[in-house]
Design an enzyme around this catalytic site. Structure first.
Site, PDB file in Angstrom:
ATOM      1  N   GLY A   1      10.029  -7.496  -3.121  1.00 59.21           N
ATOM      2  CA  GLY A   1       8.971  -7.057  -2.225  1.00 59.21           C
ATOM      3  C   GLY A   1       8.844  -5.553  -2.149  1.00 59.21           C
ATOM      4  O   GLY A   1       9.585  -4.798  -2.786  1.00 59.21           O
TER       5      GLY A   1
ATOM      6  N   GLY B   1       0.853  -1.182   0.000  1.00 56.75           N
ATOM      7  CA  GLY B   1       0.000   0.000   0.000  1.00 56.75           C
ATOM      8  C   GLY B   1       0.886   1.228   0.000  1.00 56.75           C
ATOM      9  O   GLY B   1       1.871   1.295   0.742  1.00 56.75           O
ATOM     10  N   LYS B   2       0.559   2.228  -0.841  1.00 60.05           N
ATOM     11  CA  LYS B   2       1.460   3.373  -0.978  1.00 60.05           C
ATOM     12  C   LYS B   2       1.646   4.120   0.342  1.00 60.05           C
ATOM     13  O   LYS B   2       2.752   4.515   0.703  1.00 60.05           O
ATOM     14  CB  LYS B   2       0.944   4.331  -2.058  1.00 60.05           C
ATOM     15  CG  LYS B   2       0.911   3.722  -3.459  1.00 60.05           C
ATOM     16  CD  LYS B   2       0.819   4.765  -4.535  1.00 60.05           C
ATOM     17  CE  LYS B   2       2.100   5.538  -4.699  1.00 60.05           C
ATOM     18  NZ  LYS B   2       3.219   4.711  -5.147  1.00 60.05           N
ATOM     19  N   GLY B   3       0.547   4.322   1.079  1.00 59.99           N
ATOM     20  CA  GLY B   3       0.670   5.026   2.349  1.00 59.99           C
ATOM     21  C   GLY B   3       1.511   4.263   3.347  1.00 59.99           C
ATOM     22  O   GLY B   3       2.399   4.823   4.001  1.00 59.99           O
TER      23      GLY B   3
ATOM     24  N   ALA C   1       8.361  -0.915  -4.935  1.00 66.22           N
ATOM     25  CA  ALA C   1       8.225   0.144  -3.934  1.00 66.22           C
ATOM     26  C   ALA C   1       9.296   1.217  -4.050  1.00 66.22           C
ATOM     27  O   ALA C   1       9.503   1.986  -3.109  1.00 66.22           O
ATOM     28  CB  ALA C   1       8.256  -0.459  -2.534  1.00 66.22           C
ATOM     29  N   ALA C   2       9.945   1.298  -5.194  1.00 64.66           N
ATOM     30  CA  ALA C   2      11.039   2.259  -5.339  1.00 64.66           C
ATOM     31  C   ALA C   2      10.560   3.695  -5.131  1.00 64.66           C
ATOM     32  O   ALA C   2      11.197   4.488  -4.423  1.00 64.66           O
ATOM     33  CB  ALA C   2      11.687   2.109  -6.709  1.00 64.66           C
ATOM     34  N   GLY C   3       9.428   4.036  -5.749  1.00 65.66           N
ATOM     35  CA  GLY C   3       8.921   5.392  -5.621  1.00 65.66           C
ATOM     36  C   GLY C   3       8.535   5.737  -4.198  1.00 65.66           C
ATOM     37  O   GLY C   3       8.808   6.847  -3.716  1.00 65.66           O
ATOM     38  N   ASP C   4       7.896   4.802  -3.497  1.00 66.27           N
ATOM     39  CA  ASP C   4       7.500   5.055  -2.115  1.00 66.27           C
ATOM     40  C   ASP C   4       8.714   5.155  -1.202  1.00 66.27           C
ATOM     41  O   ASP C   4       8.737   5.973  -0.270  1.00 66.27           O
ATOM     42  CB  ASP C   4       6.569   3.939  -1.631  1.00 66.27           C
ATOM     43  CG  ASP C   4       5.253   3.922  -2.392  1.00 66.27           C
ATOM     44  OD1 ASP C   4       4.799   5.003  -2.799  1.00 66.27           O
ATOM     45  OD2 ASP C   4       4.695   2.824  -2.588  1.00 66.27           O
TER      46      ASP C   4
ATOM     47  N   THR D   1      10.057  11.963 -10.585  1.00 65.14           N
ATOM     48  CA  THR D   1      10.951  10.810 -10.557  1.00 65.14           C
ATOM     49  C   THR D   1      11.029  10.194 -11.952  1.00 65.14           C
ATOM     50  O   THR D   1      10.022  10.040 -12.641  1.00 65.14           O
ATOM     51  CB  THR D   1      10.493   9.771  -9.528  1.00 65.14           C
ATOM     52  OG1 THR D   1       9.153   9.350  -9.827  1.00 65.14           O
ATOM     53  CG2 THR D   1      10.520  10.371  -8.119  1.00 65.14           C
TER      54      THR D   1
ATOM     55  N   SER E   1      15.319   4.915 -13.604  1.00 67.57           N
ATOM     56  CA  SER E   1      16.768   4.706 -13.632  1.00 67.57           C
ATOM     57  C   SER E   1      17.541   5.964 -14.021  1.00 67.57           C
ATOM     58  O   SER E   1      18.755   6.029 -13.853  1.00 67.57           O
ATOM     59  CB  SER E   1      17.110   3.579 -14.608  1.00 67.57           C
ATOM     60  OG  SER E   1      16.698   3.914 -15.921  1.00 67.57           O
ATOM     61  N   ARG E   2      16.830   6.998 -14.529  1.00 66.85           N
ATOM     62  CA  ARG E   2      17.504   8.250 -14.916  1.00 66.85           C
ATOM     63  C   ARG E   2      17.594   9.241 -13.762  1.00 66.85           C
ATOM     64  O   ARG E   2      18.218  10.292 -13.902  1.00 66.85           O
ATOM     65  CB  ARG E   2      16.801   8.879 -16.106  1.00 66.85           C
ATOM     66  CG  ARG E   2      16.988   8.093 -17.399  1.00 66.85           C
ATOM     67  CD  ARG E   2      16.244   8.740 -18.559  1.00 66.85           C
ATOM     68  NE  ARG E   2      14.797   8.578 -18.407  1.00 66.85           N
ATOM     69  CZ  ARG E   2      13.916   9.563 -18.582  1.00 66.85           C
ATOM     70  NH1 ARG E   2      14.319  10.768 -18.894  1.00 66.85           N
ATOM     71  NH2 ARG E   2      12.623   9.309 -18.448  1.00 66.85           N
TER      72      ARG E   2
ATOM     73  N   SER F   1      11.632  -4.536   1.241  1.00 68.94           N
ATOM     74  CA  SER F   1      12.852  -4.196   0.513  1.00 68.94           C
ATOM     75  C   SER F   1      13.470  -2.883   0.981  1.00 68.94           C
ATOM     76  O   SER F   1      14.578  -2.547   0.558  1.00 68.94           O
ATOM     77  CB  SER F   1      12.545  -4.093  -0.983  1.00 68.94           C
ATOM     78  OG  SER F   1      11.786  -2.930  -1.270  1.00 68.94           O
TER      79      SER F   1
END
Length: 293
Positions: free
Chosen positions: A269, A28-30, A231-234, A201, A204-205, A273
């Site tokens: 995950g 979940g983003k939150g 979940a990289a952005g979060d 965002t 990879s750039r 992660s």
């Protein structure tokens, strides 16, 4: 709860493929942003909802185990929210979100205003109904609390919400949905007519920072081999909020957040992660040294 299937190549419409692994992972983003901020060294309280099912119990426990306070996390009738995720061997993902209990958070509950007013930063996402998001942002704004909004899942935003937002953090796709502009520099510039600061965002750039009356700054992402970008952005947003809240300059905060995101994509995950502060500190120090002339 993230229901994650790992495949060599994601199926096209009408196609069936065989996966190599399946996991259920608290997400979940939150919640992801809450865990990222807590592991980055902040004191974090989660406001939201889970269902009466087994997933709800697991989600609450996962937050508490990560150091997130859950006194603002209410339990409602029905099922918890789920995200159905396909991850391919290149680390890319496609996601279907079923809101479940998240759909009940259309207003603040008793105690939520006090929780928000006591914070330094309010992190918001769009996996709850917009009236709930606006209510939280309005309370934060009225109490001098910085509002950081991730406009995901992508959708048009009411002017009132943008007017209450201090920092908007879309990815390229979300920035294009909001502005109709595919170039991230053009999109960021357009968004500055609504919010004072924007970070777009770029995967990879890296990440593009833009603010009113200032030249844009592009912070490259560390070169790593991605295993799972779910979940990289979060991770990035949670770490960015902490770094900026600690008074770091935005370029420094972006470098630190990029280090946290780079660590997260090398592990499977979502919340599982996310790196701890000492890990992010170590990689950020290496990156800073390598980029110093």
């Amino acid at each position: 709860m993230d229901l994650v299937a790992y495949v060599a190549t994601a199926p096209r419409r009408g196609e069936t493929v065989t996966g190599r692994a399946f996991r259920t992972v608290p997400g979940g983003k939150g919640a992801n942003q809450a865990v990222a901020a807590a592991r980055s060294g902040a004191e974090v309280t989660m406001v939201g909802a889970v269902g009466e099912d087994d997933f709800g119990v697991r989600l609450r426990t996962a937050l508490e185990d990560s150091g997130v306070r859950t006194d603002g996390l209410r339990t409602v009738a029905g099922e918890s929210g789920t995200a159905h995720i396909v991850v391919d061997d290149e680390g890319g993902n496609a996601i279907v979100v079923v809101p479940g209990a998240n759909g009940s958070v259309s207003a603040l509950a008793e105690g939520d205003e006090a929780r928000i007013a006591a914070a330094n930063v309010l992190l918001l996402q769009l996996e709850i109904p917009l009236p709930g998001v606006v209510a939280g942002a309005r309370t934060a704004h009225d109490n001098g609390v910085r509002v950081v909004l991730t406009p995901a899942p992508a959708q048009p935003l009411p002017g009132e919400l943008l007017a209450l937002t201090d920092l908007l953090v879309p990815n390229e796709h979300e920035a294009e949905v909001l502005t109709g502009k595919s170039d991230p520099y053009d999109a960021a510039n357009a968004l500055l007519s609504h919010v004072p600061e924007v970070v777009v965002t770029l995967g990879s750039r890296g990440a593009l920072y833009a603010a009113r009356d200032a030249a844009p700054v592009l912070v490259p992402a560390p070169a790593v081999e991605a295993q799972d970008t779910t979940a990289a952005g979060d991770t990035f947003v949670g770490a960015l909020a902490v770094a900026h809240g600690e008074g770091r300059t935005m370029p420094e905060a972006l470098l630190w957040a990029s280090a946290a995101a780079a660590l997260s994509v090398q592990r499977p995950g979502a919340s599982a992660s996310m790196p701890h502060r000492h890990e992010t500190d170590a990689l950020a120090a290496q990156l800073s040294e390598s980029r110093t002339p």
